[in-house]
Design a protein around this motif. Structure first.
Motif, PDB file in Angstrom:
ATOM      1  N   HIS A 154      23.962  49.879  39.582  1.00 41.93           N
ATOM      2  CA  HIS A 154      25.183  49.779  40.445  1.00 41.93           C
ATOM      3  C   HIS A 154      25.897  48.299  40.386  1.00 41.93           C
ATOM      4  CE1 HIS A 154      27.775  51.108  43.464  1.00 41.93           C
ATOM      5  NE2 HIS A 154      27.130  50.404  44.365  1.00 41.93           N
ATOM      6  N   ILE A 155      25.385  47.635  39.502  1.00 34.47           N
ATOM      7  CA  ILE A 155      26.028  46.315  38.989  1.00 34.47           C
ATOM      8  C   ILE A 155      25.907  45.661  40.392  1.00 34.47           C
ATOM      9  CG2 ILE A 155      27.987  44.892  38.169  1.00 34.47           C
ATOM     10  CD1 ILE A 155      29.314  47.148  36.787  1.00 34.47           C
ATOM     11  N   ASN A 156      24.648  45.646  40.832  1.00 35.12           N
ATOM     12  CA  ASN A 156      24.193  44.636  42.095  1.00 35.12           C
ATOM     13  C   ASN A 156      22.983  43.874  41.823  1.00 35.12           C
ATOM     14  OD1 ASN A 156      22.077  46.524  41.742  1.00 35.12           O
ATOM     15  ND2 ASN A 156      22.893  47.764  43.792  1.00 35.12           N
ATOM     16  N   ALA A 157      22.156  43.550  43.020  1.00 30.20           N
ATOM     17  CA  ALA A 157      21.404  42.615  42.721  1.00 30.20           C
ATOM     18  C   ALA A 157      19.950  43.229  42.037  1.00 30.20           C
ATOM     19  CB  ALA A 157      20.644  42.075  44.361  1.00 30.20           C
ATOM     20  N   GLU A 158      19.835  44.553  42.307  1.00 33.08           N
ATOM     21  CA  GLU A 158      18.992  45.379  41.449  1.00 33.08           C
ATOM     22  C   GLU A 158      19.057  45.311  40.219  1.00 33.08           C
ATOM     23  OE1 GLU A 158      18.765  49.163  43.546  1.00 33.08           O
ATOM     24  OE2 GLU A 158      18.065  48.337  45.446  1.00 33.08           O
ATOM     25  N   SER A 159      20.391  44.900  39.829  1.00 37.02           N
ATOM     26  CA  SER A 159      20.455  44.821  38.137  1.00 37.02           C
ATOM     27  C   SER A 159      20.108  43.756  37.432  1.00 37.02           C
ATOM     28  CB  SER A 159      22.246  45.152  38.053  1.00 37.02           C
ATOM     29  OG  SER A 159      22.697  46.295  38.618  1.00 37.02           O
ATOM     30  N   GLY A 160      19.711  42.584  38.293  1.00 39.09           N
ATOM     31  CA  GLY A 160      19.028  41.566  37.672  1.00 39.09           C
ATOM     32  C   GLY A 160      20.108  40.728  36.991  1.00 39.09           C
ATOM     33  N   LEU A 161      21.474  40.668  37.360  1.00 42.20           N
ATOM     34  CA  LEU A 161      22.351  40.117  36.611  1.00 42.20           C
ATOM     35  C   LEU A 161      22.498  38.538  36.706  1.00 42.20           C
ATOM     36  CD1 LEU A 161      25.149  42.827  37.191  1.00 42.20           C
ATOM     37  CD2 LEU A 161      23.643  42.441  35.305  1.00 42.20           C
ATOM     38  N   GLY A 162      21.874  37.940  37.663  1.00 42.33           N
ATOM     39  CA  GLY A 162      22.120  36.359  37.954  1.00 42.33           C
ATOM     40  C   GLY A 162      23.654  36.383  38.375  1.00 42.33           C
ATOM     41  N   ASP A 163      24.239  35.281  37.724  1.00 43.51           N
ATOM     42  CA  ASP A 163      25.391  35.070  38.193  1.00 43.51           C
ATOM     43  C   ASP A 163      26.632  36.118  37.394  1.00 43.51           C
ATOM     44  OD1 ASP A 163      24.592  32.742  39.369  1.00 43.51           O
ATOM     45  OD2 ASP A 163      25.005  31.374  37.778  1.00 43.51           O
ATOM     46  N   TRP A 164      26.042  36.875  36.649  1.00 36.69           N
ATOM     47  CA  TRP A 164      26.951  37.857  36.015  1.00 36.69           C
ATOM     48  C   TRP A 164      28.162  37.169  35.187  1.00 36.69           C
ATOM     49  CZ3 TRP A 164      30.670  42.048  37.917  1.00 36.69           C
ATOM     50  CH2 TRP A 164      30.872  42.923  36.886  1.00 36.69           C
ATOM     51  N   GLU A 165      27.613  36.724  33.931  1.00 33.41           N
ATOM     52  CA  GLU A 165      28.655  36.133  33.118  1.00 33.41           C
ATOM     53  C   GLU A 165      29.806  36.875  32.647  1.00 33.41           C
ATOM     54  OE1 GLU A 165      29.150  32.760  32.403  1.00 33.41           O
ATOM     55  OE2 GLU A 165      27.531  32.339  33.955  1.00 33.41           O
ATOM     56  N   GLN A 166      29.215  38.224  32.405  1.00 33.73           N
ATOM     57  CA  GLN A 166      30.410  39.263  31.817  1.00 33.73           C
ATOM     58  C   GLN A 166      31.470  39.503  33.079  1.00 33.73           C
ATOM     59  OE1 GLN A 166      29.052  43.226  31.505  1.00 33.73           O
ATOM     60  NE2 GLN A 166      30.456  43.698  29.829  1.00 33.73           N
ATOM     61  N   GLY A 167      30.961  39.562  34.253  1.00 32.77           N
ATOM     62  CA  GLY A 167      32.002  39.693  35.270  1.00 32.77           C
ATOM     63  C   GLY A 167      32.970  38.429  35.490  1.00 32.77           C
ATOM     64  N   LEU A 168      32.151  37.300  35.456  1.00 27.88           N
ATOM     65  CA  LEU A 168      33.026  36.080  35.517  1.00 27.88           C
ATOM     66  C   LEU A 168      34.136  35.873  34.334  1.00 27.88           C
ATOM     67  CD1 LEU A 168      30.559  33.435  36.625  1.00 27.88           C
ATOM     68  CD2 LEU A 168      32.652  34.347  37.671  1.00 27.88           C
ATOM     69  N   GLN A 169      33.703  36.579  33.092  1.00 26.82           N
ATOM     70  CA  GLN A 169      34.792  36.564  32.138  1.00 26.82           C
ATOM     71  C   GLN A 169      35.946  37.408  32.495  1.00 26.82           C
ATOM     72  OE1 GLN A 169      32.564  37.605  28.764  1.00 26.82           O
ATOM     73  NE2 GLN A 169      31.585  35.593  28.594  1.00 26.82           N
ATOM     74  N   GLN A 170      35.470  38.786  33.111  1.00 26.51           N
ATOM     75  CA  GLN A 170      36.726  39.423  33.338  1.00 26.51           C
ATOM     76  C   GLN A 170      37.392  38.870  34.608  1.00 26.51           C
ATOM     77  OE1 GLN A 170      37.852  42.306  32.129  1.00 26.51           O
ATOM     78  NE2 GLN A 170      36.375  41.434  30.450  1.00 26.51           N
ATOM     79  N   PHE A 171      36.803  38.191  35.509  1.00 24.25           N
ATOM     80  CA  PHE A 171      37.443  37.767  36.661  1.00 24.25           C
ATOM     81  C   PHE A 171      38.283  36.468  36.235  1.00 24.25           C
ATOM     82  CE2 PHE A 171      38.006  34.190  40.213  1.00 24.25           C
ATOM     83  CZ  PHE A 171      38.847  34.998  40.823  1.00 24.25           C
TER      84      PHE A 171
END
Length: 189
Positions: A154-171
């Motif tokens: 669910h692209i959330n804390a349970e996903s263990g993404l940390g700062d989620w670099e892929q999302g920051l790239q999309q932002f």
């Protein structure tokens, strides 16, 4: 990550059900970029589209500054409902792991929602709240670009993404699109 043009925008973080806990990428982004503002709901445990949408509308109307939204889960539905029904200074949205409108019985309220600005929906191939093909369907319905980010739950804390670099790239990509976005003369009226 360096985010060019960030100072030109107001950035609203719109969490979903239960808000975003400390380990959630939204909360982590707020700590990384203190200019990000969280839209608070009165009751994070009761996702009510009209109420949550009204709150977001109020927050959008508090400023004339061009605004970007970073939404997650039910926050995506809230964003679509609020932003497609009011003329605001919205210039871009990042809609991550939207909850399925059918599961919350709000599909009719969102079926014709459209945003007049650059928008990206990011889905996951194994999201329990909305299958990837459903997320792609709703992105198309809403006139948004779509990215399948792979198997991220669910692209959330349970996903263990940390700062989620892929999302920051999309932002960052959204920032670039918003910077190039020139609304028509009646857009902010």
């Amino acid at each position: 990550m360096n985010l060019p043009h960030l100072s030109e925008y107001r950035v609203l973080v719109v969490p979903g059900l239960h808000g975003s806990e400390e380990a959630h990428w939204q909360t982590r982004w707020e700590k990384m970029y203190p200019v990000f503002e969280r839209v608070q709901q009165d009751d994070w445990a009761r996702p009510e589209l009209p109420r949550w949408s009204q709150r977001l509308t109020q927050v959008l109307e508090e400023s004339d500054q061009p605004t970007l939204i970073v939404a997650h889960s039910f926050g995506c539905l809230t964003t679509m409902h609020a932003a497609s029904r009011s003329r605001s200074n919205l210039v871009g949205t990042l809609l991550v792991a939207p909850a399925d409108p059918e599961k919350f019985a709000v599909a009719d309220a969102l079926r014709d929602a459209r945003l007049p600005c650059p928008s990206i929906v990011i889905g996951s191939s194994n999201d329990p709240w909305m299958a990837s093909h459903r997320a792609a369907y709703w992105a198309d319905r809403w006139g948004c670009g779509f990215l399948n980010a792979g198997a991220l739950g669910h692209i959330n804390a349970e996903s263990g993404l940390g700062d989620w670099e892929q999302g920051l790239q999309q932002f960052r990509y959204l920032l670039d699109m918003a910077h190039a976005f020139v609304p028509d003369s009646n857009y902010f009226a």
